[in-house]
Design an enzyme around this catalytic site. Structure first.
Site, PDB file in Angstrom:
ATOM      1  CG  ASP A  38      -1.659   1.211   1.486  1.00  0.00           C
ATOM      2  OD1 ASP A  38      -2.331   1.662   0.542  1.00  0.00           O
ATOM      3  OD2 ASP A  38      -1.597   1.755   2.602  1.00  0.00           O
ATOM      4  CG  ASP A  63      -2.116   7.385   0.208  1.00  0.00           C
ATOM      5  OD1 ASP A  63      -1.713   8.552   0.128  1.00  0.00           O
ATOM      6  OD2 ASP A  63      -2.580   6.757  -0.762  1.00  0.00           O
ATOM      7  CD  GLU A 117      -4.206   7.857   4.114  1.00  0.00           C
ATOM      8  OE1 GLU A 117      -4.772   7.774   3.003  1.00  0.00           O
ATOM      9  OE2 GLU A 117      -3.821   6.874   4.774  1.00  0.00           O
ATOM     10  NE  ARG A 126     -11.968   9.573   0.842  1.00  0.00           N
ATOM     11  CZ  ARG A 126     -11.031   8.642   0.996  1.00  0.00           C
ATOM     12  NH1 ARG A 126      -9.913   8.920   1.645  1.00  0.00           N
ATOM     13  NH2 ARG A 126     -11.201   7.441   0.475  1.00  0.00           N
ATOM     14  CB  SER A 180      -1.993   3.085  -3.952  1.00  0.00           C
ATOM     15  OG  SER A 180      -2.588   4.170  -3.289  1.00  0.00           O
ATOM     16  N   GLY A 181      -5.076   2.522  -3.266  1.00  0.00           N
ATOM     17  CA  GLY A 181      -6.394   3.095  -3.503  1.00  0.00           C
ATOM     18  C   GLY A 181      -6.302   4.577  -3.796  1.00  0.00           C
ATOM     19  CE  LYS A 212      -4.864  -0.896  -1.786  1.00  0.00           C
ATOM     20  NZ  LYS A 212      -4.346  -0.343  -0.520  1.00  0.00           N
ATOM     21  CG  ASP A 239      -2.436   2.370   6.641  1.00  0.00           C
ATOM     22  OD1 ASP A 239      -2.918   3.337   7.250  1.00  0.00           O
ATOM     23  OD2 ASP A 239      -2.489   2.258   5.406  1.00  0.00           O
ATOM     24  CG  ASN A 245      -7.946   0.214   1.232  1.00  0.00           C
ATOM     25  OD1 ASN A 245      -7.296   0.397   2.257  1.00  0.00           O
ATOM     26  ND2 ASN A 245      -7.646   0.786   0.085  1.00  0.00           N
TER      27      ASN A 245
END
Length: 302
Positions: A92, A94, A101, A137, A181-182, A226, A249, A252
């Protein structure tokens, strides 16, 4: 010594900025695990292996060691000794490979960091679904100039200590690395290049006239994507599940961490730390080298 297939290894790891693995700590830990325990120093003051015969319950060993270590800033990872050096690594970005983030930093430019950070935190804890939270967001970022991204990367994004050494050492040993990554390609591209990942995968922000359109390209890369990336790369390189490692972390990341041979929750949300195979709360990312059995002199630096 018995065959590696008949042994379990408990790795004690401290942050290189705060070495805490003393001879006394090693002696105390070995004693509580029993007379047959052998110990090997991987990095003076930073990492040591405690090797003991199987069968042994990993969770029980971890609990015992954490109990005797008390408040010492030392992480404990317990696993089979055989096959602990992994051939595929997914990470991941962030709050894992970097300290921020990215979407929260973007939001700061439009005066909405507090609102966006709250949504981010809830999504990472698993309290709300990741995909709709991301759409919500991103919509708040509409009309933000895309050039802001370069400024954020230059002035606000910091690489997590140990991350570059982790990726470069695994690459030097012929293993494959992927940043998944998301977040957004505008960030994962430069970050992956700085750290040295073979590839990166993340979400595409829609642009219009060099500004963010407030939309993200579907389908959104989240929890299931992922997991799918891990399975795809594992199949591509014809690897067993035990030959893979993942770190993250947030909520997700859980599916990916659960499918990996070693899934590591890194300075993670409580629910993620509780569910993962292993957790790193104190050390930096170099811990993921030591839990694979790398010694200090094998770590690629610079």
């Amino acid at each position: 010594m018995a065959s590696p297939h008949d042994l379990v290894v408990a790795t004690l790891v401290a942050n290189p900025a705060r070495p805490a693995i003393t001879d006394e700590v090693i002696r105390m830990a070995a004693k509580v695990l029993g007379q047959e325990t052998e110990h090997v120093t991987l990095a003076s003051g930073i990492a040591a292996d405690l090797i003991l015969p199987a069968p042994a319950d990993a969770r029980s060993i971890e609990k015992t060691l954490r109990s005797i270590l008390g408040i010492e800033p030392i992480d404990v990872v317990v696993q089979p000794l055989a096959g602990r050096r992994k051939r595929l690594f997914l990470a991941d970005m962030d709050s894992t490979m970097i300290g921020q983030e990215c979407i929260d930093e973007l939001a700061d430019y439009v005066g909405l960091k507090a609102e966006v950070s709250e949504i981010t935190e809830r999504a990472m804890r698993g309290e709300i679904a990741f995909e709709p939270a991301l759409r919500e967001r991103v919509a708040l970022l509409k009309n933000l100039p895309v050039g802001v991204v370069d400024e954020i990367i230059a002035s606000r994004i910091t690489l997590t200590p140990g991350g570059r050494e982790l990726v470069q050492t695994m690459r030097a040993n012929g293993f494959y690395t992927c940043l998944v990554s998301g977040g957004f390609t505008l960030f994962t591209g430069p970050v992956a290049a700085k750290i040295g990942f073979h590839e990166h995968r993340s979400n595409f922000l829609v642009l219009k006239d060099e500004k963010l359109a407030g939309e993200v390209t579907e389908p959104i890369l989240g929890r299931e994507a992922k997991l799918a990336t891990l399975m795809e790369l594992r199949e591509r390189f014809d690897l067993r599940a035990t030959e893979t490692m993942a770190v993250g972390d947030g909520a997700n990341d859980l599916a990916m961490l659960g499918e990996a041979g070693l899934g590591v929750a890194f300075h993670a949300k409580p629910a993620v730390a509780a569910a993962a195979h292993a957790r790193v709360d104190h050390a930096d990312l170099s811990a993921l080298l030591y839990v694979q059995g790398y010694r200090d002199e094998e770590v690629v630096r610079g």
